[in-house]
Design an enzyme around this catalytic site. Sequence first.
Site, PDB file in Angstrom:
ATOM      1  N   LYS A  39      11.756  36.153  33.025  1.00  0.00           N
ATOM      2  CA  LYS A  39      12.854  36.757  32.254  1.00  0.00           C
ATOM      3  C   LYS A  39      12.371  37.226  30.889  1.00  0.00           C
ATOM      4  O   LYS A  39      12.701  38.319  30.438  1.00  0.00           O
ATOM      5  CB  LYS A  39      13.959  35.707  32.025  1.00  0.00           C
ATOM      6  CG  LYS A  39      15.076  35.755  33.053  1.00  0.00           C
ATOM      7  CD  LYS A  39      16.049  34.643  32.772  1.00  0.00           C
ATOM      8  CE  LYS A  39      17.448  35.144  32.573  1.00  0.00           C
ATOM      9  NZ  LYS A  39      18.413  34.057  32.351  1.00  0.00           N
ATOM     10  N   ARG A 157      33.992  38.181  27.136  1.00  0.00           N
ATOM     11  CA  ARG A 157      34.197  38.374  28.573  1.00  0.00           C
ATOM     12  C   ARG A 157      33.057  39.206  29.119  1.00  0.00           C
ATOM     13  O   ARG A 157      32.590  40.135  28.458  1.00  0.00           O
ATOM     14  CB  ARG A 157      35.507  39.147  28.838  1.00  0.00           C
ATOM     15  CG  ARG A 157      36.770  38.390  28.549  1.00  0.00           C
ATOM     16  CD  ARG A 157      37.923  39.339  28.341  1.00  0.00           C
ATOM     17  NE  ARG A 157      37.624  40.269  27.254  1.00  0.00           N
ATOM     18  CZ  ARG A 157      38.310  41.380  27.000  1.00  0.00           C
ATOM     19  NH1 ARG A 157      39.319  41.719  27.749  1.00  0.00           N
ATOM     20  NH2 ARG A 157      37.985  42.166  25.976  1.00  0.00           N
ATOM     21  N   LEU A 273      48.297  38.505  32.886  1.00  0.00           N
ATOM     22  CA  LEU A 273      49.433  38.334  33.808  1.00  0.00           C
ATOM     23  C   LEU A 273      49.268  39.296  34.976  1.00  0.00           C
ATOM     24  O   LEU A 273      50.240  39.728  35.557  1.00  0.00           O
ATOM     25  CB  LEU A 273      50.751  38.627  33.082  1.00  0.00           C
ATOM     26  CG  LEU A 273      51.337  37.514  32.216  1.00  0.00           C
ATOM     27  CD1 LEU A 273      52.681  37.937  31.634  1.00  0.00           C
ATOM     28  CD2 LEU A 273      51.515  36.211  33.002  1.00  0.00           C
ATOM     29  N   GLY A 276      46.681  38.825  41.608  1.00  0.00           N
ATOM     30  CA  GLY A 276      45.543  39.274  42.404  1.00  0.00           C
ATOM     31  C   GLY A 276      45.159  38.244  43.449  1.00  0.00           C
ATOM     32  O   GLY A 276      46.017  37.503  43.950  1.00  0.00           O
ATOM     33  N   GLY A 280      37.996  34.184  39.301  1.00  0.00           N
ATOM     34  CA  GLY A 280      36.662  33.701  39.681  1.00  0.00           C
ATOM     35  C   GLY A 280      35.753  33.772  38.477  1.00  0.00           C
ATOM     36  O   GLY A 280      36.209  33.725  37.343  1.00  0.00           O
ATOM     37  N   CYS A 283      33.090  31.066  34.584  1.00  0.00           N
ATOM     38  CA  CYS A 283      33.745  30.275  33.533  1.00  0.00           C
ATOM     39  C   CYS A 283      35.032  29.576  33.981  1.00  0.00           C
ATOM     40  O   CYS A 283      35.103  28.347  33.964  1.00  0.00           O
ATOM     41  CB  CYS A 283      34.033  31.167  32.339  1.00  0.00           C
ATOM     42  SG  CYS A 283      32.554  31.963  31.730  1.00  0.00           S
TER      43      CYS A 283
HETATM   44  C1  UGA Z   1      36.416  34.371  30.543  1.00  0.00           C
HETATM   45  C2  UGA Z   1      37.325  34.450  29.300  1.00  0.00           C
HETATM   46  O1  UGA Z   1      38.230  35.551  29.417  1.00  0.00           O
HETATM   47  C3  UGA Z   1      36.482  34.610  28.031  1.00  0.00           C
HETATM   48  O2  UGA Z   1      37.337  34.576  26.889  1.00  0.00           O
HETATM   49  C4  UGA Z   1      35.475  33.467  27.955  1.00  0.00           C
HETATM   50  O3  UGA Z   1      34.638  33.599  26.823  1.00  0.00           O
HETATM   51  C5  UGA Z   1      34.616  33.479  29.203  1.00  0.00           C
HETATM   52  O4  UGA Z   1      35.463  33.323  30.363  1.00  0.00           O
HETATM   53  C6  UGA Z   1      33.644  32.325  29.098  1.00  0.00           C
HETATM   54  O5  UGA Z   1      34.075  31.178  29.024  1.00  0.00           O
HETATM   55  O6  UGA Z   1      32.432  32.574  28.932  1.00  0.00           O
HETATM   56  P1  UGA Z   1      35.173  36.163  32.094  1.00  0.00           P
HETATM   57  O7  UGA Z   1      34.837  35.026  32.985  1.00  0.00           O
HETATM   58  O8  UGA Z   1      34.096  37.128  31.727  1.00  0.00           O
HETATM   59  O9  UGA Z   1      35.757  35.630  30.684  1.00  0.00           O
HETATM   60  O10 UGA Z   1      36.295  37.000  32.827  1.00  0.00           O
HETATM   61  P2  UGA Z   1      37.849  37.351  32.627  1.00  0.00           P
HETATM   62  O11 UGA Z   1      37.976  38.759  32.234  1.00  0.00           O
HETATM   63  O12 UGA Z   1      38.517  36.355  31.803  1.00  0.00           O
HETATM   64  O13 UGA Z   1      38.345  37.207  34.152  1.00  0.00           O
HETATM   65  C7  UGA Z   1      38.221  35.966  34.860  1.00  0.00           C
HETATM   66  C8  UGA Z   1      38.830  36.078  36.225  1.00  0.00           C
HETATM   67  O14 UGA Z   1      40.257  36.171  36.135  1.00  0.00           O
HETATM   68  C9  UGA Z   1      38.405  37.316  37.018  1.00  0.00           C
HETATM   69  O15 UGA Z   1      38.189  36.947  38.359  1.00  0.00           O
HETATM   70  C10 UGA Z   1      39.585  38.262  36.884  1.00  0.00           C
HETATM   71  O16 UGA Z   1      39.686  39.168  37.961  1.00  0.00           O
HETATM   72  C11 UGA Z   1      40.729  37.272  36.887  1.00  0.00           C
HETATM   73  N1  UGA Z   1      41.956  37.785  36.223  1.00  0.00           N
HETATM   74  C12 UGA Z   1      41.956  38.059  34.886  1.00  0.00           C
HETATM   75  C13 UGA Z   1      43.113  37.936  36.957  1.00  0.00           C
HETATM   76  O17 UGA Z   1      43.150  37.672  38.176  1.00  0.00           O
HETATM   77  N2  UGA Z   1      44.242  38.359  36.325  1.00  0.00           N
HETATM   78  C14 UGA Z   1      44.270  38.645  34.996  1.00  0.00           C
HETATM   79  O18 UGA Z   1      45.343  39.032  34.483  1.00  0.00           O
HETATM   80  C15 UGA Z   1      43.097  38.504  34.259  1.00  0.00           C
END
Ligand code: UGA
Length: 475
Positions: A39, A157, A273, A276, A280, A283
């Site tokens: 890496k 994110r 909100l 889906g 996943g 995190c």
């Molecule tokens: C998440 C948090 O949003 C970040 O604030 C945090 O820093 C990060 O984890 C972490 O702990 O490192 P991330 O895992 O990149 O970020 O993704 P998200 O955008 O939060 O989405 C997570 C999951 O929730 C995805 O599968 C997404 O499709 C799903 N989701 C999100 C929904 O099903 N509905 C929503 O309204 C939003």
Amino acid sequence: MGKSIRIAVVGSGYVGLVAAVCFAEMGHEVICVDNDERKVRALQGGETLIHENFLPGLLHRYGNTRVRFTTDLSDATRSSDVIFIAVGTPQSGNGDTDLSYVEAVACEIARSLNSYKVIVEKSTVPVYTNEWISRAMARNGAARDLFDVVSNPEFLREGTAVADFLHPDRIVVGSDSGRAAGILEDIYLPLTTGEYYTRADAISGHCNVDQPPPLLLTSTKSAEIIKHASNAFLALKISFINAVGNLCEATNADVEQVARGMGLDRRIGPRFLRPGIGYGGSCFPKDVAAFRSVAEQLGIDFNLLSEVEKINVLQKKRFMSKVRSALWTLRGKRLAVLGLAFKGETDDIRESPAVEIVRMLLAEGCSIAAYDPAAIKRTEEVLPSGPSLRYVEDCYTAAKDADALLILTDWQEFAELDPERLSQALRHPIVIDGRNLYDPQVMSGNGFTYLSIGRPPAHPVSDLASISAPSARSN
Ligand code: UGA
């Protein structure tokens, strides 16, 4: 321009690498350490390793100058004043966080201390990790006055990580030492004073010179809990709307209308909100389990979190039932799958509900043509192509001769399909959308049977006409 601080970032995953280049962008001198030589060589050669907007540009600008990459943690420790630990904190068998990488890094830092350092937890860790790091360092010979440990959780994110880092809603610094807190405040001055946003080449986002991000100073334990509680709450919001969606399906209501109606209440807010196939990624699933486990160990009843997880698991099963409801039996059915990543704009498939659904469909005997704009390579490593699974290069090739099209990831590209091309490619015009990317009425108007989440099924207008035709004749 704020003062340049010598920073080491240990770990070059999403959080570590993004933090390293963003600190450089903020004017600091950064050494990014990883024990994976392959890496490190790739990063030295300018490869970004992860699919992330703005990262290639920043790496090109600062790689091997303001951000150096190395495997030598001792040297990085000696050459820095602040060391961010951003190594992996995977989930162990019982839902706990495996902190062995954090401990190993802390021990090595302790053995290399040559002056006062601030050790920063950047990885997501459970409450009390700060105390364990201090203890591990002391056991490995670090004099207590030569270091402080602070918690500075990250809220970026995947997919928007660089912009999230430079335009945070808030910066949380948990420190029980005034000296260490002051140094962290200095690091973030370019953001908190708004100075960064006045630069012509600043990466744009919602912060600006008049609205810089706030920096919240807390105790170390509060900061550790803020991170877990924030992720668990967002996951709860998603499970909540998914459960509401199920209720809407049972009553022929429309979850999108319900979510809009709820989200307009400023106390609730519209974000997270979106119904889906469940959340996943690396995190939410891990952090909800870890937070639940922390609560259990402390004797706190937090069963709410188990329910959040339960709804999330069920959501994928409900989607499978939806596929069955459209196709009757699954063995031998040809399906087009759009989306493998755990969400749009990333190539990450960790804990991806899309990949899990593909596995379930394969187990039921379906044959699948799958497409994802970025995640095919990673998916092939865990689900190699074979007689029942083909990876293809675009949406329409996936749809060719399929009995139905399944949308499993919310890539923008999947929301812009040409209905005519799609309908010509599919054997049957059936779309089962796990991300609610389309308006059911438009889809039925275009001749599709369209099933989505938390909304009534939509059928082709021609079908509806033929259903109503006989009754018209009988009149
Ligand atoms: C998440 C948090 O949003 C970040 O604030 C945090 O820093 C990060 O984890 C972490 O702990 O490192 P991330 O895992 O990149 O970020 O993704 P998200 O955008 O939060 O989405 C997570 C999951 O929730 C995805 O599968 C997404 O499709 C799903 N989701 C999100 C929904 O099903 N509905 C929503 O309204 C939003």
